[in-house]
Design a protein around this motif. Structure first.
Motif, PDB file in Angstrom:
ATOM      1  N   LEU A 195       0.836  -1.185   0.000  1.00  0.00           N
ATOM      2  CA  LEU A 195       0.000   0.000   0.000  1.00  0.00           C
ATOM      3  C   LEU A 195       0.883   1.252   0.000  1.00  0.00           C
ATOM      4  N   LYS A 196       1.923   1.228   0.846  1.00  0.00           N
ATOM      5  CA  LYS A 196       2.843   2.371   0.902  1.00  0.00           C
ATOM      6  C   LYS A 196       3.571   2.523  -0.427  1.00  0.00           C
ATOM      7  N   LEU A 197       3.929   1.370  -1.006  1.00  0.00           N
ATOM      8  CA  LEU A 197       4.684   1.389  -2.258  1.00  0.00           C
ATOM      9  C   LEU A 197       3.844   2.005  -3.370  1.00  0.00           C
ATOM     10  N   LYS A 198       2.541   1.820  -3.300  1.00  0.00           N
ATOM     11  CA  LYS A 198       1.657   2.403  -4.313  1.00  0.00           C
ATOM     12  C   LYS A 198       1.335   3.855  -3.974  1.00  0.00           C
ATOM     13  N   GLY A 222       7.088   7.530   2.941  1.00  0.00           N
ATOM     14  CA  GLY A 222       7.757   6.568   2.070  1.00  0.00           C
ATOM     15  C   GLY A 222       8.133   5.314   2.842  1.00  0.00           C
ATOM     16  N   ILE A 223       8.962   4.476   2.223  1.00  0.00           N
ATOM     17  CA  ILE A 223       9.467   3.285   2.910  1.00  0.00           C
ATOM     18  C   ILE A 223      10.967   3.470   3.046  1.00  0.00           C
ATOM     19  N   GLN A 224      11.479   3.226   4.239  1.00  0.00           N
ATOM     20  CA  GLN A 224      12.902   3.425   4.443  1.00  0.00           C
ATOM     21  C   GLN A 224      13.510   2.103   4.877  1.00  0.00           C
ATOM     22  N   ILE A 225      14.680   1.768   4.312  1.00  0.00           N
ATOM     23  CA  ILE A 225      15.284   0.490   4.673  1.00  0.00           C
ATOM     24  C   ILE A 225      16.373   0.722   5.698  1.00  0.00           C
ATOM     25  N   THR A 233       9.969   3.526  -7.450  1.00  0.00           N
ATOM     26  CA  THR A 233       8.689   2.828  -7.648  1.00  0.00           C
ATOM     27  C   THR A 233       7.538   3.664  -7.116  1.00  0.00           C
ATOM     28  N   ILE A 234       7.747   4.234  -5.914  1.00  0.00           N
ATOM     29  CA  ILE A 234       6.656   5.028  -5.325  1.00  0.00           C
ATOM     30  C   ILE A 234       6.322   6.201  -6.243  1.00  0.00           C
ATOM     31  N   ALA A 235       7.356   6.872  -6.726  1.00  0.00           N
ATOM     32  CA  ALA A 235       7.124   8.032  -7.592  1.00  0.00           C
ATOM     33  C   ALA A 235       6.372   7.599  -8.852  1.00  0.00           C
ATOM     34  N   LYS A 236       6.821   6.463  -9.421  1.00  0.00           N
ATOM     35  CA  LYS A 236       6.210   5.988 -10.662  1.00  0.00           C
ATOM     36  C   LYS A 236       4.732   5.659 -10.423  1.00  0.00           C
TER      37      LYS A 236
END
Length: 1016
Positions: A553-556, A594-597, A621-624
């Protein structure tokens, strides 16, 4: 109310050759109902016999009419040996028992045999005469309508929603009786088919009785399932929502004013005022009045005790229903009290609806679910439903308490499912905790006063996101902010629900299908040890599925999930979890971070580099995705929102350890802490794999969108082209050295490939959206994974603005019918004016295309297109009228949606609920697994269509394939498959035909903005 059932056998056609010597057949028919059997004469030496029998009359009790199907068996007469069976037709009499439904069933029915499939057709006419019976002790429930659709059916209005009804019926499974050793496979399959149709008739009758006791007249969201428990028996169970429905009889039924959970309501703003705020004006405009406020003539006496006077005294200010401010207090308390009172008379305040009449849903709390693992051999008396009733009651109780913990008094979008492997059975139930408006729940109505106020003061488009629970003693740690829409109430930072997106919700951009897939190996074990192993695995699987959903969901770049459905299937050596939902960006919730590693392993340079590389990929990916789904919310400055409640981290950890297995906990726990980013900690290779798998999900090709709810959020200019399809894939795993990782990869690949092949086959329909994508996963036997998907592709018009005008519909229809004929792999029926194409060759071609792209070497596929009816020409031969003269459509349309784009449903004819078994001993000769399944599903479609056409209908809506159980024995060249489908048979009228009807009236303006409604 006893009745007389009359049956006439007219003729047969395309019968198979039964007599080798003459290449012909001596056919006769046995008509059986209950214990009475009639026979027609033998029609010698013909494949197209004309019996024209007299009327066979059965005098029966109405409860038998509800329970028993009419059985029609076609046989071949042999003078010296036993008569050979050609096939059977089961006809459900139930649709003839409603007051306003069909009066006669007449048409050509496919003759079905469990070994050979369809063998010709038979023309039958059936009538029922009922005598009125006012006996209070009667056992029948004639006249209660059943609907599969999970929203209030079009052309009806909900007067009262009474609540949850459930029932289960148990019997011994004929497959496991001693006699089965000596009878033929055909006899045993037929015994099973007959038993199941008897049981589902009885079940429907019992549920109908419960509805009559509640003073209702209909069941909406009726969901019936079979549990094949092997030796323990056969269970048929059903749940639904009891309602009192009122038919909209006025010509206004053609206005967008059906009290459906309103795709129609979207339109009202466009033709009344430019302000797209449906609730703001309160029930003042005449059109709305009709839709959902009680007209004074209908007023009932108030039964609840609170007097009307305190209502009129509540201050009018700040009545935001969830407001933490003091002014809203008395009002909120009153609302609560009333709803509480309305719901407390019920054991379980559950609704199986996923879409609601406007104003019913006040707040949504989040998903609640419960699972439990049971041993079937613990049932002491298999023929008694007691034990199983107790099992389900326990689970429902748990769901109810989860909802209470969330400050909600009801559960909506509720469903139940089971997964059985040998003697272990997993029972699951899930729904969405919610606060409802009491107005629909009790028969008394607050005369306009309260309801008007709710309408005036509920903030539009974000009311349902506001938290129903009290933020000071929250049941779990969550991260709250003020609503980005009205700035008055608190909202969570993500929202998971099992319902469709409410029509008035404010959405940014488009939605998309989000799937979490998971496999876990377990050791082979027996009985108790096995059950223990499974119940130990379940909470972890559930947690991981939620984590995956959250990450995707976050990635989208989205912040809410609708239509969430989590299935857990159990097999001998593994468990599989599959969750599907539709992600959307709700304007009322905060922007997802966002997602942070973060890595914890040795700090060598290459590893750091790898992590930063992954981080970059994730950000890209998130931006796209944001660009792809057009998510660009307006910026909001921090001060306006006010800082969220500070929350110590330790507390959340503590809570986790004591918490029950409520999903809610895991779901919200993932997101506490800083709002800016969501941290993924990578501490071993497994975690690395997980991140990789996050990034491998391929986005759909351009021009395609997909979702698993009825309507795609963010698209509302549909054309009337729809195409339904069902696809089944069975994959055999090599059992050498399977690890969880390899399994996950295989399963992921399987689902992705399935989606890719669908996009490929529908490529000529772009731009299009796959709606109602319904994935079902099961593990029929060791090392077999079976994935079934049913969906409908609807095209939409990219360039069309919302306010389109009349010529648009005709233009797109003509264009579609000319351009697409050549491009399509399977011809679509585009509109009622073009004669339906003959679909059989298309189906074959389709299979080849499916088999050639087989990516997994051991995989077998079967794809069935909705159009593949094996009797293409047979169905249309009797249409001699010129194609444009009649508004009838040659082929019965089938769709899993509850509506048909570009058309009005004018009449519901009854529920279709059919169960078929097909077995073969020549699997390889029939084209392997995919050929066998494909042919079977095509035959099921043909039989459903024939039954609907015989009732006088021209479409099936809310179609669902509830079960598809496949078993094979490759060494013996055998396979068996059981399929259970259901849907609502309806009559629809195309908008273009409606225009013709309404063109006599002045100035008809058509507005295909959402489903192509017509307003006069």
């Amino acid at each position: 109310m006893p009745g007389k059932l009359k049956v006439k056998i007219v003729a047969g056609r395309h019968l198979p050759v039964m007599d080798r010597a003459s290449d012909l057949t001596d056919a006769f028919v046995e008509v059986k109902f209950g214990n009475t059997t009639f026979k027609t004469d033998v029609y010698l030496k013909s494949l197209n016999p004309q019996w024209n029998s007299e009327w066979f009359k059965f005098e029966v009790d109405d409860e038998d009419l509800q329970d028993e199907p009419l059985q029609i068996t076609v046989l071949d007469h042999d003078t010296y040996s036993a008569n050979d069976a050609i096939g059977k037709v089961y006809i459900d009499i139930d649709p003839l028992l409603y007051s306003e439904a069909a009066t006669v069933i007449s048409g050509w029915f496919p003759i079905y045999d469990t070994i050979h499939g369809i063998r010709g057709e038979i023309n039958v006419v059936v009538k029922v005469d009922l005598f009125n019976d006012l006996n209070r002790f009667r056992q029948s429930s004639c006249g209660v309508k059943f609907f599969c659709t999970t929203s209030i059916p079009k052309c009806y209005r909900a007067v009262v929603i009474h609540g949850f009804v459930e029932e289960l019926v148990v019997n011994e499974d004929p497959e496991y009786q001693w006699i089965d050793r000596i009878r033929t496979p055909r006899a045993s399959n037929e015994a099973r088919q007959r038993l199941i149709s008897l049981m589902s008739g009885e079940l429907q009758r019992k549920i109908g009785l419960k509805v009559l006791e509640m003073r209702g007249n209909a069941v909406v969201g009726y969901l019936q399932c079979f549990d094949l428990e092997g030796e323990s028996g056969l269970v048929v169970r059903a749940i639904g929502t009891a309602c009192t429905l009122d038919k909209l009889s006025s010509p206004a039924a053609f206005l967008p004013a059906c009290s459906s959970p309103s795709r129609e309501l979207k339109e009202i703003p466009f033709n009344e005022d430019p302000n797209p705020n449906t609730h703001s004006s309160g029930p003042s405009t005449p059109l709305k009045n009709q839709t959902y406020s009680f007209s004074p003539s209908k007023s009932y006496s108030r039964q609840s005790s609170s007097s009307d006077t305190d209502l009129s005294l509540t201050p009018k200010t700040g009545m935001g229903s969830g407001s933490a401010g003091k002014e809203g207090g008395p009002f909120k308390a009153l609302l609560r009290q009333q709803t509480q009172a309305a719901l407390e008379q019920r054991e379980f305040p559950f609704l199986t609806l996923t879409a609601f009449p406007p104003g019913l849903l006040v707040h949504v709390g989040g998903v609640v679910s419960a699972r439990s693992v049971k041993l079937l051999d613990r049932i002491h008396n298999p023929d008694e439903p007691e034990t199983r009733d107790a099992w389900w009651a326990e689970i429902r109780q748990e769901i109810k308490s989860h909802a209470k913990a969330l400050g909600c008094h009801a559960v909506v979008g509720y469903s139940e499912s089971t997964s059985i492997c040998e003697e272990v059975c997993i029972l699951s139930a899930s729904g969405t905790a919610a606060v409802l408006n009491p107005r629909f729940l009790q028969e008394g109505t607050v005369e306009g006063c309260l309801e008007q106020r709710i309408e005036e003061n509920l903030p539009v488009g974000c009311g349902f996101c506001h938290i129903p629970y009290d933020e000071l003693n929250m049941p779990f740690p969550a991260h709250l902010t003020y609503c980005y829409n009205c700035r008055k109430q608190k909202v969570p930072d993500v929202l998971f629900t099992t319902i469709d997106l409410p029509t008035d919700a404010v959405v940014v951009g488009k939605g998309c299908l989000i799937q979490a897939r998971l496999c876990r190996l377990k050791k082979k074990a027996q009985a108790e040890a096995n059950a223990t192993a499974i119940s130990n695995l379940l909470p972890f699987m559930e947690y991981e599925v939620h984590t995956q959903l959250m990450n995707k969901l976050k990635l989208k770049g989205m912040n809410a999930l609708f239509g969430l459905r989590i299935q857990i299937a159990v097999g001998e050596t593994m468990l599989m979890g599959l969750a599907s939902a539709t992600g959307v960006y709700l304007a009322a919730l905060p922007t997802p971070g966002g997602i942070q590693i973060a890595g914890k392993t040795p700090n060598d340079g290459s590893y750091e580099q790898h992590i930063s590389h992954m981080q970059k990929k994730i950000n890209d990916t998130i931006a796209k995705n944001k660009e792809l789904y057009e998510i660009n919310p307006p910026e909001v400055s921090e001060e306006m929102i006010g800082s969220p409640i500070p929350e110590p981290r330790q507390r959340s950890r503590l809570l986790r350890s004591q918490s029950e297995s409520s999903d809610e906990v895991t779901e919200l726990d993932l997101s506490h802490g800083k709002k800016d980013a969501f941290v993924l900690e990578i501490d071993d290779t497994d975690a690395m794999e997980d991140v990789h798998s996050l990034l491998t999900d391929a986005p759909p090709p351009s021009g395609f969108y997909s979702c698993n709810t009825e309507m795609m959020p963010g698209i509302n200019n549909w054309t009337s082209e729809i195409q339904m399809f069902t696809s089944v894939r069975v994959v055999r795993l090599s059992s050498l050295n399977l690890t969880n990782q390899a399994l996950n990869k295989n399963f992921n690949g399987l689902c992705e490939n399935l989606l890719k092949s669908l996009y490929f086959k529908l490529r000529s329909m772009t731009p299009c959206c796959l709606c109602h994508v319904n994935f079902t996963v099961s593990l029929p036997e060791d090392e077999l994974i079976q994935v079934t998907v049913t969906a409908v592709a609807i095209t939409f018009d990219k360039n069309q603005a919302l306010q389109t005008t009349k010529p648009h519909v005709e233009k797109s229809l003509q264009r579609a019918s000319t351009d697409n004929e050549e491009l399509l792999q399977f011809p679509l029926e585009l509109c009622s004016d073009s004669l339906p194409p003959h679909p059989s060759p298309a189906a074959k071609e389709h299979l080849e295309s499916a088999n050639s792209n087989s990516g997994i070497p051991a995989a077998q596929r079967a794809v069935t297109v909705e159009k593949a009816s094996p009797m293409g020409d047979g169905n249309f031969r009797n249409r001699s009228a010129p194609p444009c003269a009649s508004p009838t459509v040659g082929v019965v349309k089938m769709t899993p949606l509850s509506f048909i784009p570009g058309a009005k449903i004018t009449k519901y004819l009854g529920i279709i609920n059919m169960f078929f078994i097909r077995e073969t001993t020549s699997l390889r000769e029939e084209g392997g697994v995919s050929g066998f399944l494909h042919a079977f599903i095509a035959e099921v479609f043909a039989m459903v269509r024939a039954h609907v056409a015989a009732l006088g209908g021209n479409a099936v809506v809310s179609y669902i394939m509830k079960q598809c159980v496949f078993m094979e024995n490759p060494s013996k060249n055998q396979a068996q498959c059981l399929i259970n489908v259901s849907g609502d048979a309806v009559v629809f009228v195309r908008d273009s035909d409606l225009e013709v009807m309404s063109s006599q009236q002045p100035a008809a303006n058509c507005q295909p903005s959402c489903t192509g409604e017509v307003t006069t």
